[in-house]
Design a protein around this motif. Structure first.
Motif, PDB file in Angstrom:
ATOM      1  N   ARG A 108       0.807  -1.218   0.000  1.00 17.01           N
ATOM      2  CA  ARG A 108       0.000   0.000   0.000  1.00 17.01           C
ATOM      3  C   ARG A 108       0.839   1.266   0.000  1.00 17.01           C
ATOM      4  O   ARG A 108       0.309   2.342  -0.255  1.00 17.01           O
ATOM      5  CB  ARG A 108      -0.935   0.010   1.209  1.00 17.01           C
ATOM      6  CG  ARG A 108      -2.015  -1.060   1.153  1.00 17.01           C
ATOM      7  CD  ARG A 108      -3.006  -0.871   2.283  1.00 17.01           C
ATOM      8  NE  ARG A 108      -4.182  -1.719   2.117  1.00 17.01           N
ATOM      9  CZ  ARG A 108      -5.302  -1.607   2.832  1.00 17.01           C
ATOM     10  NH1 ARG A 108      -5.379  -0.665   3.766  1.00 17.01           N
ATOM     11  NH2 ARG A 108      -6.320  -2.409   2.603  1.00 17.01           N
ATOM     12  N   SER A 109       2.099   1.166   0.291  1.00 14.07           N
ATOM     13  CA  SER A 109       2.963   2.336   0.316  1.00 14.07           C
ATOM     14  C   SER A 109       4.168   2.085  -0.574  1.00 14.07           C
ATOM     15  O   SER A 109       4.472   0.944  -0.933  1.00 14.07           O
ATOM     16  CB  SER A 109       3.420   2.666   1.738  1.00 14.07           C
ATOM     17  OG  SER A 109       4.278   1.658   2.225  1.00 14.07           O
ATOM     18  N   VAL A 110       4.832   3.177  -0.937  1.00 19.04           N
ATOM     19  CA  VAL A 110       6.027   3.079  -1.772  1.00 19.04           C
ATOM     20  C   VAL A 110       7.015   4.131  -1.303  1.00 19.04           C
ATOM     21  O   VAL A 110       6.638   5.238  -0.924  1.00 19.04           O
ATOM     22  CB  VAL A 110       5.676   3.280  -3.263  1.00 19.04           C
ATOM     23  CG1 VAL A 110       5.063   4.645  -3.525  1.00 19.04           C
ATOM     24  CG2 VAL A 110       6.886   3.053  -4.155  1.00 19.04           C
ATOM     25  N   THR A 111       8.281   3.771  -1.291  1.00 20.02           N
ATOM     26  CA  THR A 111       9.350   4.720  -1.007  1.00 20.02           C
ATOM     27  C   THR A 111      10.216   4.827  -2.255  1.00 20.02           C
ATOM     28  O   THR A 111      10.762   3.833  -2.730  1.00 20.02           O
ATOM     29  CB  THR A 111      10.191   4.277   0.197  1.00 20.02           C
ATOM     30  OG1 THR A 111       9.348   4.244   1.365  1.00 20.02           O
ATOM     31  CG2 THR A 111      11.326   5.260   0.449  1.00 20.02           C
ATOM     32  N   ILE A 112      10.311   6.044  -2.784  1.00 24.59           N
ATOM     33  CA  ILE A 112      11.006   6.298  -4.043  1.00 24.59           C
ATOM     34  C   ILE A 112      12.345   6.950  -3.743  1.00 24.59           C
ATOM     35  O   ILE A 112      12.391   8.019  -3.130  1.00 24.59           O
ATOM     36  CB  ILE A 112      10.162   7.212  -4.950  1.00 24.59           C
ATOM     37  CG1 ILE A 112       8.730   6.677  -5.101  1.00 24.59           C
ATOM     38  CG2 ILE A 112      10.819   7.360  -6.322  1.00 24.59           C
ATOM     39  CD1 ILE A 112       7.783   7.647  -5.764  1.00 24.59           C
TER      40      ILE A 112
END
Length: 399
Positions: A108-112
């Motif tokens: 559900r989350s993303v770290t770019i």
């Protein structure tokens, strides 16, 4: 009893972003095509616990929407812990039942990482052409340089705290004229369907067109392509106000952003290059040979990637405060190269479209947005109408 026929917003919700049974695997005759794009630049600093409800207009219709999120100008990792997509009813309010969560590798989350982009997983369901798509996203701890597109010519909305799952507008009380962290949307469609990416400056970005009405010239072009049933359906507006071909300043130069903003977009067959006026005005010292060398680099790199390039002549701008005779002389030399060199795959003569027949160094008054450089809505439509649609269907092999 005959089923009730859905109309308006209800019909749109029924075909897009509504949970459905898993679809069979897409056939080999389909591929991904960009349906919306906006060039990335720095847009101030990130704000922690801020949510954005971003309104964008689709061009190509298709299935399995994906969004590309960008931290291209960040100096630290960017975490987005909630990203949703729906269709707009009015203002910040969404069509009931259309808002659905996007995931990233199932999470559900993303770290770019700093300087990078990330695609969402595909969202099952169809996305029609000409839809007001709304992407809502939230970062718990954004800080440092924020990535986005400054001059959207479109009102989007902000909220403090995570309200991305909500379909009402109640908590979306702030507004913004920029898009944050979102730089492309793609859909899956027939393999014959392609896209064009318009690489340009403020005229392509839409300055002096009517805000919130999608009257930039690439918008008019998208509607024209849809109306005639062209195989080219996707239109990505990769204009940045003040941008130059050769030098960084208002965003990275066209040469420095070509790969990320244009060549990386799926389904693009043709690059439409309409840029150069900012290089030659204001006593810049840029010569015709300088600008032509820049164009040749764009052409060579696009051809190497298997893309065609349509070149557009530089429009007249006498009356703009940075106009002078030296810049006019360079503009004429560059336009002669564009028209006659044969190095572009096709040419669109925007200069002839916009200039006054009585004073060819000036915009035709009926097309002048008021500052003698940027066309108004009528001028924007005239530009789109001048494009040879068959030239956009070009096929090349990478070299």
């Amino acid at each position: 009893m005959r089923a009730a026929r859905l109309t308006g917003a209800a019909a749109l919700a029924a075909v897009f972003l509504v949970p459905a049974a898993p679809a069979p695997a897409a056939p080999a005759a389909q591929h991904s095509v960009v349906t919306w794009g906006a060039s990335a630049d720095r847009v101030g600093d990130g704000v922690s616990d801020r949510a954005y409800r971003l309104v964008v207009r689709t061009s190509a219709g298709g299935a399995d929407l994906r969004v590309r999120l960008s931290n291209a100008f960040g100096d630290r990792p960017l975490t987005l812990d909630s990203v949703w997509a729906g269709t707009r009813e009015a203002g910040a309010r969404l069509v009931p039942g259309s808002n659905r969560r996007l995931t990233f590798g199932g999470a559900r989350s993303v770290t770019i990482p700093a300087g990078q982009t990330a695609y969402s997983d595909a969202l099952p369901g169809r996305l029609p052409a000409g839809t007001d798509l709304v992407v809502s996203l939230h970062s718990p701890d954004a800080a440092g340089p924020a990535t986005g597109h400054g001059m959207a010519m479109q009102t989007s909305y902000t909220a403090q705290g995570d309200h991305t799952a909500e379909e009402s507008a109640e908590n979306w009380t702030g507004t913004t004229g920029s898009w944050f962290y979102l730089d492309a949307v793609t859909v899956r469609t027939a393999a014959r369907t392609g896209a064009v990416a318009a690489l340009g400056d403020s005229i392509t970005d839409g300055w002096q067109s009517s805000g919130d009405l999608n009257r930039r010239w690439p918008d008019y072009l998208a509607r024209r392509l849809q109306r005639v049933g062209s195989d080219i359906r996707g239109v990505a507006n990769e204009g940045i106000s003040g941008n130059k071909v050769l030098a960084d300043g208002a965003g990275p130069s066209a040469l420095n952003r070509l790969d990320r903003d244009v060549l990386s977009l799926p389904g693009v067959r043709t690059v439409f290059l309409f840029e150069g006026v900012n290089d030659l005005k204001a006593d810049s010292g840029v010569t015709a040979d300088d600008l032509i060398t820049g164009y040749r680099q764009v052409i060579a790199r696009a051809h190497a990637a298997g893309k065609c390039v349509v070149g557009a002549t530089i429009a007249p701008f006498e009356g703009w405060y940075e106009w002078d005779a030296a810049a006019e002389a360079v503009r004429r030399q560059v336009n002669e190269f564009i028209r006659t060199s044969g190095e572009f795959d096709a040419v669109t003569d925007f200069d002839r479209v916009l200039r006054s027949p009585y004073d060819p160094e000036r915009l035709l008054p009926v097309f002048d947005g008021g500052d003698h450089l940027h066309p108004n809505d009528k001028g924007m439509q005239a530009l789109a109408d001048a494009v040879d649609l068959t030239a956009l269907k070009c096929h090349r092999q990478p070299t």
